[in-house]
Design an enzyme around this catalytic site. Structure first.
Site, PDB file in Angstrom:
ATOM      1  N   TYR A  28       0.879  -1.359  -0.060  1.00 36.02           N
ATOM      2  CA  TYR A  28       0.041   0.035  -0.152  1.00 36.02           C
ATOM      3  C   TYR A  28       0.678   1.023   0.004  1.00 36.02           C
ATOM      4  O   TYR A  28       2.259   1.264   0.146  1.00 36.02           O
ATOM      5  CB  TYR A  28      -1.020   0.065   1.175  1.00 36.02           C
ATOM      6  CG  TYR A  28      -0.208   0.215   2.572  1.00 36.02           C
ATOM      7  CD1 TYR A  28      -0.151   1.425   3.124  1.00 36.02           C
ATOM      8  CD2 TYR A  28       0.240  -0.884   3.212  1.00 36.02           C
ATOM      9  CE1 TYR A  28       0.447   1.899   4.430  1.00 36.02           C
ATOM     10  CE2 TYR A  28       0.777  -0.460   4.420  1.00 36.02           C
ATOM     11  CZ  TYR A  28       0.904   0.892   5.054  1.00 36.02           C
ATOM     12  OH  TYR A  28       1.792   0.996   6.054  1.00 36.02           O
ATOM     13  N   CYS A  29       0.375   2.309  -0.347  1.00 32.96           N
ATOM     14  CA  CYS A  29       0.767   3.743  -0.239  1.00 32.96           C
ATOM     15  C   CYS A  29      -0.261   4.717   0.334  1.00 32.96           C
ATOM     16  O   CYS A  29      -1.062   4.297   0.913  1.00 32.96           O
ATOM     17  CB  CYS A  29       1.569   4.031  -1.661  1.00 32.96           C
ATOM     18  SG  CYS A  29       0.440   4.438  -2.911  1.00 32.96           S
ATOM     19  N   ARG A  30      -0.001   5.965  -0.075  1.00 32.32           N
ATOM     20  CA  ARG A  30      -1.029   6.829   0.180  1.00 32.32           C
ATOM     21  C   ARG A  30      -2.540   6.612  -0.602  1.00 32.32           C
ATOM     22  O   ARG A  30      -3.564   6.723  -0.022  1.00 32.32           O
ATOM     23  CB  ARG A  30      -0.566   8.280   0.077  1.00 32.32           C
ATOM     24  CG  ARG A  30      -1.497   9.246   0.744  1.00 32.32           C
ATOM     25  CD  ARG A  30      -0.972  10.969   0.302  1.00 32.32           C
ATOM     26  NE  ARG A  30      -1.071  11.261  -1.063  1.00 32.32           N
ATOM     27  CZ  ARG A  30      -2.329  11.400  -1.431  1.00 32.32           C
ATOM     28  NH1 ARG A  30      -3.333  11.536  -0.712  1.00 32.32           N
ATOM     29  NH2 ARG A  30      -2.377  11.868  -2.884  1.00 32.32           N
ATOM     30  N   THR A  37      -3.849   4.628   1.926  1.00 29.74           N
ATOM     31  CA  THR A  37      -4.190   4.798   3.369  1.00 29.74           C
ATOM     32  C   THR A  37      -5.107   6.040   3.251  1.00 29.74           C
ATOM     33  O   THR A  37      -5.867   6.388   4.352  1.00 29.74           O
ATOM     34  CB  THR A  37      -2.925   5.511   4.085  1.00 29.74           C
ATOM     35  OG1 THR A  37      -2.470   6.659   3.275  1.00 29.74           O
ATOM     36  CG2 THR A  37      -1.779   4.414   4.018  1.00 29.74           C
TER      37      THR A  37
END
Length: 162
Positions: free
Chosen positions: A120-122, A149
């Site tokens: 995952y990332c932002r 996120t």
């Protein structure tokens, strides 16, 4: 999310899970495998037939689906954001491998390709780049958090700081 990744995201959503098979040979067009858009639970959906060892399993999951996968255990969680973003809040158990760092590829290359990863990332842009690379490198099983996120927090789920 889904910026500039073409047909990799095409298809339907089924209970928060999109199944995608990505050809390991980058020169070949991506083969997209989608879960049936019916009321059949994903666990009961027929398995897609593809050549053995020919494609990686890659699934986009929404926050609810991600929470279930993480709760079940058995996945390595990789956060591909910057160290500053990671320190500001990350998923419990996440390991930071910054996609913008010069050693990103070498750090990914040494991982166990037969393990299951949750990336995952932002917003899911950088994680999409990371999961595409992982599929090209021959990783067998990869989940990606759809919406990153941003979606995780918007769904009322917390991140941990530190």
């Amino acid at each position: 999310g889904g910026h500039g990744r073409g047909p990799r995201r095409a298809g339907c959503c089924h209970r928060g899970l999109r199944l995608i098979a990505v050809r390991r040979a980058p020169a070949l067009a991506a083969l997209i495998i989608l879960a049936a858009c019916t009321s059949t639970p994903a666990s009961e959906a027929p398995a897609a037939e593809i050549g053995a060892g020919d494609a990686a399993f890659l699934a986009m999951v929404d926050p609810a689906g991600a929470e279930a996968i993480l709760a079940a255990g058995g996945v390595e969680i990789i956060d591909v954001r910057t160290p500053e973003e990671f320190a500001g809040g990350h998923l419990p158990g996440a390991r930071l491998i910054d996609i913008s760092a010069s050693d990103f590829v070498s750090r990914i290359e040494v991982l166990d390709r037969s393990a299951t990863y949750f990336v995952y990332c932002r917003s899911d842009n950088r994680s999409g780049q990371a999961t595409a690379l992982m599929a090209d490198l021959g990783f067998d099983s990869i989940y990606e958090l759809e919406g990153g996120t941003v979606a995780w927090l918007a769904s009322g789920r917390p991140l941990i700081a530190g």
